[in-house]
Enzyme design. Structure first.
Site, PDB file in Angstrom:
ATOM      1  N   SER A  38       3.252   5.513  19.222  1.00 47.03           N
ATOM      2  CA  SER A  38       3.909   5.063  17.978  1.00 47.03           C
ATOM      3  C   SER A  38       3.600   3.611  17.619  1.00 47.03           C
ATOM      4  O   SER A  38       3.901   3.166  16.509  1.00 47.03           O
ATOM      5  CB  SER A  38       5.425   5.268  18.079  1.00 47.03           C
ATOM      6  OG  SER A  38       5.943   4.569  19.182  1.00 47.03           O
ATOM      7  N   CYS A 128      26.212  12.080  24.763  1.00 49.51           N
ATOM      8  CA  CYS A 128      26.771  12.396  23.436  1.00 49.51           C
ATOM      9  C   CYS A 128      28.021  13.273  23.513  1.00 49.51           C
ATOM     10  O   CYS A 128      29.021  13.017  22.826  1.00 49.51           O
ATOM     11  CB  CYS A 128      25.706  13.078  22.573  1.00 49.51           C
ATOM     12  SG  CYS A 128      24.842  14.424  23.404  1.00 49.51           S
ATOM     13  N   SER A 158      19.586  18.845  17.750  1.00 48.23           N
ATOM     14  CA  SER A 158      19.375  17.391  17.670  1.00 48.23           C
ATOM     15  C   SER A 158      19.508  16.715  19.024  1.00 48.23           C
ATOM     16  O   SER A 158      18.912  15.668  19.259  1.00 48.23           O
ATOM     17  CB  SER A 158      20.371  16.763  16.693  1.00 48.23           C
ATOM     18  OG  SER A 158      21.707  17.091  17.055  1.00 48.23           O
ATOM     19  N   GLY A 159      20.289  17.308  19.930  1.00 50.02           N
ATOM     20  CA  GLY A 159      20.470  16.731  21.255  1.00 50.02           C
ATOM     21  C   GLY A 159      19.180  16.667  22.051  1.00 50.02           C
ATOM     22  O   GLY A 159      19.066  15.905  23.007  1.00 50.02           O
ATOM     23  N   LYS A 212      27.553  15.281  33.890  1.00 49.64           N
ATOM     24  CA  LYS A 212      27.737  14.022  33.161  1.00 49.64           C
ATOM     25  C   LYS A 212      29.128  13.972  32.546  1.00 49.64           C
ATOM     26  O   LYS A 212      29.806  12.939  32.576  1.00 49.64           O
ATOM     27  CB  LYS A 212      26.689  13.894  32.039  1.00 49.64           C
ATOM     28  CG  LYS A 212      25.287  13.549  32.496  1.00 49.64           C
ATOM     29  CD  LYS A 212      24.332  13.629  31.310  1.00 49.64           C
ATOM     30  CE  LYS A 212      22.882  13.573  31.751  1.00 49.64           C
ATOM     31  NZ  LYS A 212      21.948  13.805  30.616  1.00 49.64           N
ATOM     32  N   ARG A 233      23.565  25.389  24.305  1.00 47.25           N
ATOM     33  CA  ARG A 233      22.736  25.000  23.152  1.00 47.25           C
ATOM     34  C   ARG A 233      22.860  26.096  22.096  1.00 47.25           C
ATOM     35  O   ARG A 233      22.695  27.279  22.403  1.00 47.25           O
ATOM     36  CB  ARG A 233      21.275  24.851  23.579  1.00 47.25           C
ATOM     37  CG  ARG A 233      20.375  24.275  22.493  1.00 47.25           C
ATOM     38  CD  ARG A 233      20.554  22.794  22.285  1.00 47.25           C
ATOM     39  NE  ARG A 233      20.086  21.987  23.390  1.00 47.25           N
ATOM     40  CZ  ARG A 233      20.322  20.686  23.524  1.00 47.25           C
ATOM     41  NH1 ARG A 233      21.059  20.043  22.615  1.00 47.25           N
ATOM     42  NH2 ARG A 233      19.869  20.006  24.551  1.00 47.25           N
ATOM     43  N   HIS A 240      27.332  18.196  17.397  1.00 49.17           N
ATOM     44  CA  HIS A 240      27.800  19.004  18.525  1.00 49.17           C
ATOM     45  C   HIS A 240      29.265  19.371  18.328  1.00 49.17           C
ATOM     46  O   HIS A 240      30.058  18.576  17.802  1.00 49.17           O
ATOM     47  CB  HIS A 240      27.690  18.212  19.836  1.00 49.17           C
ATOM     48  CG  HIS A 240      26.291  17.955  20.300  1.00 49.17           C
ATOM     49  ND1 HIS A 240      25.174  18.557  19.762  1.00 49.17           N
ATOM     50  CD2 HIS A 240      25.826  17.145  21.311  1.00 49.17           C
ATOM     51  CE1 HIS A 240      24.090  18.133  20.409  1.00 49.17           C
ATOM     52  NE2 HIS A 240      24.456  17.273  21.336  1.00 49.17           N
ATOM     53  N   GLN A 313      25.860  14.195  16.809  1.00 50.47           N
ATOM     54  CA  GLN A 313      25.289  13.758  18.085  1.00 50.47           C
ATOM     55  C   GLN A 313      24.388  12.539  17.932  1.00 50.47           C
ATOM     56  O   GLN A 313      24.343  11.678  18.807  1.00 50.47           O
ATOM     57  CB  GLN A 313      24.513  14.942  18.702  1.00 50.47           C
ATOM     58  CG  GLN A 313      23.711  14.600  19.925  1.00 50.47           C
ATOM     59  CD  GLN A 313      22.329  14.084  19.588  1.00 50.47           C
ATOM     60  OE1 GLN A 313      21.758  14.428  18.560  1.00 50.47           O
ATOM     61  NE2 GLN A 313      21.789  13.232  20.449  1.00 50.47           N
TER      62      GLN A 313
END
Length: 334
Positions: A38, A128, A158-159, A212, A233, A240, A313
């Site tokens: 990038s 998140c 998106s996670g 987590k 998911r 979320h 999220q």
């Protein structure tokens, strides 16, 4: 205020640019960093073009006040010393440092003052799913200590990043057109499916994502709270959702809980079942707060409550939470 974004081209890096602009964050100078892939690309911020620099072990972070880092755990571990060497505060979005005793793990609505003690110059942004859950748990904890939480998450594509969102779109089109479905970013096809695995499995049968939620919640809330999670998911693009059951030390009524949620920082109460009003990811995507609804007694537990949460999220679950940490630090300087 000199600000750096590491991982500027990723989904969260791009969200940092939007959130800093939306919130009129005081940016006098902005430096963007990225990988070889990038480096050299340009992004607009407040009408000006900024070129992404290659992240290297040098003195590029000299004079930087705050560095928002979202480039993956291995990058955070490798470059933390380089980023913090000259006094920059590193607000890290990866899981690399979250459980280090000398790195605060912060959600500003819950434990902002933890950000003030940071021996390594690093503040960790939590996972998140944990962030949006503890914003709601804080409101209940103020009424009665929470002993246990059971949570099932419904986590959007998106996670797993921008490429994962693109893959869900692609899979949906392929499935509808009767084509073979491309599966690269997820363990299985996500379109028209649910995958009861987020992250890799650990020895106890729980995934890293589920552990987590257990470990981070205890650290953020400075609590002996126990959390049992099942993370799933789902084929939503962004935001979320979580179904949560809490057990408190004393019974907390639905009315008490509703009032606590309504008055809590960072939460929006959306709870009117008779009007079919409850939070949904389609409508929460792009919004700052965490939305809570479906508040009711747990029929299996006299000291139990059940409710439903939805949060974006990429925003509250990542970029916004990090920017709020930085805002808190600035507020404490004056």
């Amino acid at each position: 205020m000199r600000v750096a974004i590491v991982g500027a081209s990723g989904a969260v890096g791009q969200e940092f640019l939007r959130v800093l602009d939306e919130r009129n964050f005081p940016v006098d100078d902005l430096v963007l960093f990225g990988s070889k892939r990038s480096a050299g690309s340009t992004y607009k911020f407040r009408g000006k073009d900024y070129e992404v620099k290659l992240l290297q072990h040098n003195d590029d972070f000299k004079g930087i006040d705050i560095a928002f880092v979202s480039a993956g755990g291995s990058t955070s571990l490798e470059f933390a010393g380089t980023i913090t060497k000259h006094g920059a505060v590193m607000i890290d979005n990866s899981s690399a440092f979250r459980m280090y005793d000398d790195v605060p793990l912060v959600v500003p609505e819950v434990n902002p003052e933890d950000a003030l003690v940071r021996p390594r110059g690093i503040i960790a942004n939590p996972n998140c799913t944990t962030i949006q859950m503890v914003v709601a748990l804080k409101a209940i904890e103020g009424l009665s200590h929470i002993r246990r939480v059971h949570v099932a998450t419904y986590q959007a594509a998106s996670g797993a990043g921008a490429a994962a969102m693109a893959e869900l779109n692609q899979q949906t089109r392929q499935a509808l057109d009767g084509q073979e479905v491309t599966v690269e970013k997820f363990p299985h096809q996500l379109a028209f499916n649910l995958i009861p695995q987020v992250d890799v499995f650990t020895d106890n049968g729980y995934t890293k994502e589920e552990m987590k939620m257990y470990n981070e919640t205890r650290k953020i809330m400075h609590s002996d709270i126990k959390v049992s999670a099942t993370c799933v998911r789902v084929p939503a693009l962004r935001a979320h959702s979580e179904a949560i059951w809490v057990e408190t030390e004393r019974p907390v009524s639905v009315d008490e809980a509703r009032a606590a949620f309504a008055g809590a920082e960072g939460l929006v109460l959306e709870d009117n079942p008779s009007e079919k009003k409850y939070p949904m990811p389609l409508y929460v995507a792009g919004k700052d707060p965490v939305y809570v609804g479906r508040i009711r007694r747990d029929l299996t537990n006299d000291n139990g409550l059940s409710f439903w949460l939805v949060g974006d999220q990429i925003k509250k679950g990542a970029a916004l939470n990090a920017v709020q940490i930085a805002e808190y630090l600035i507020s404490r300087q004056h």
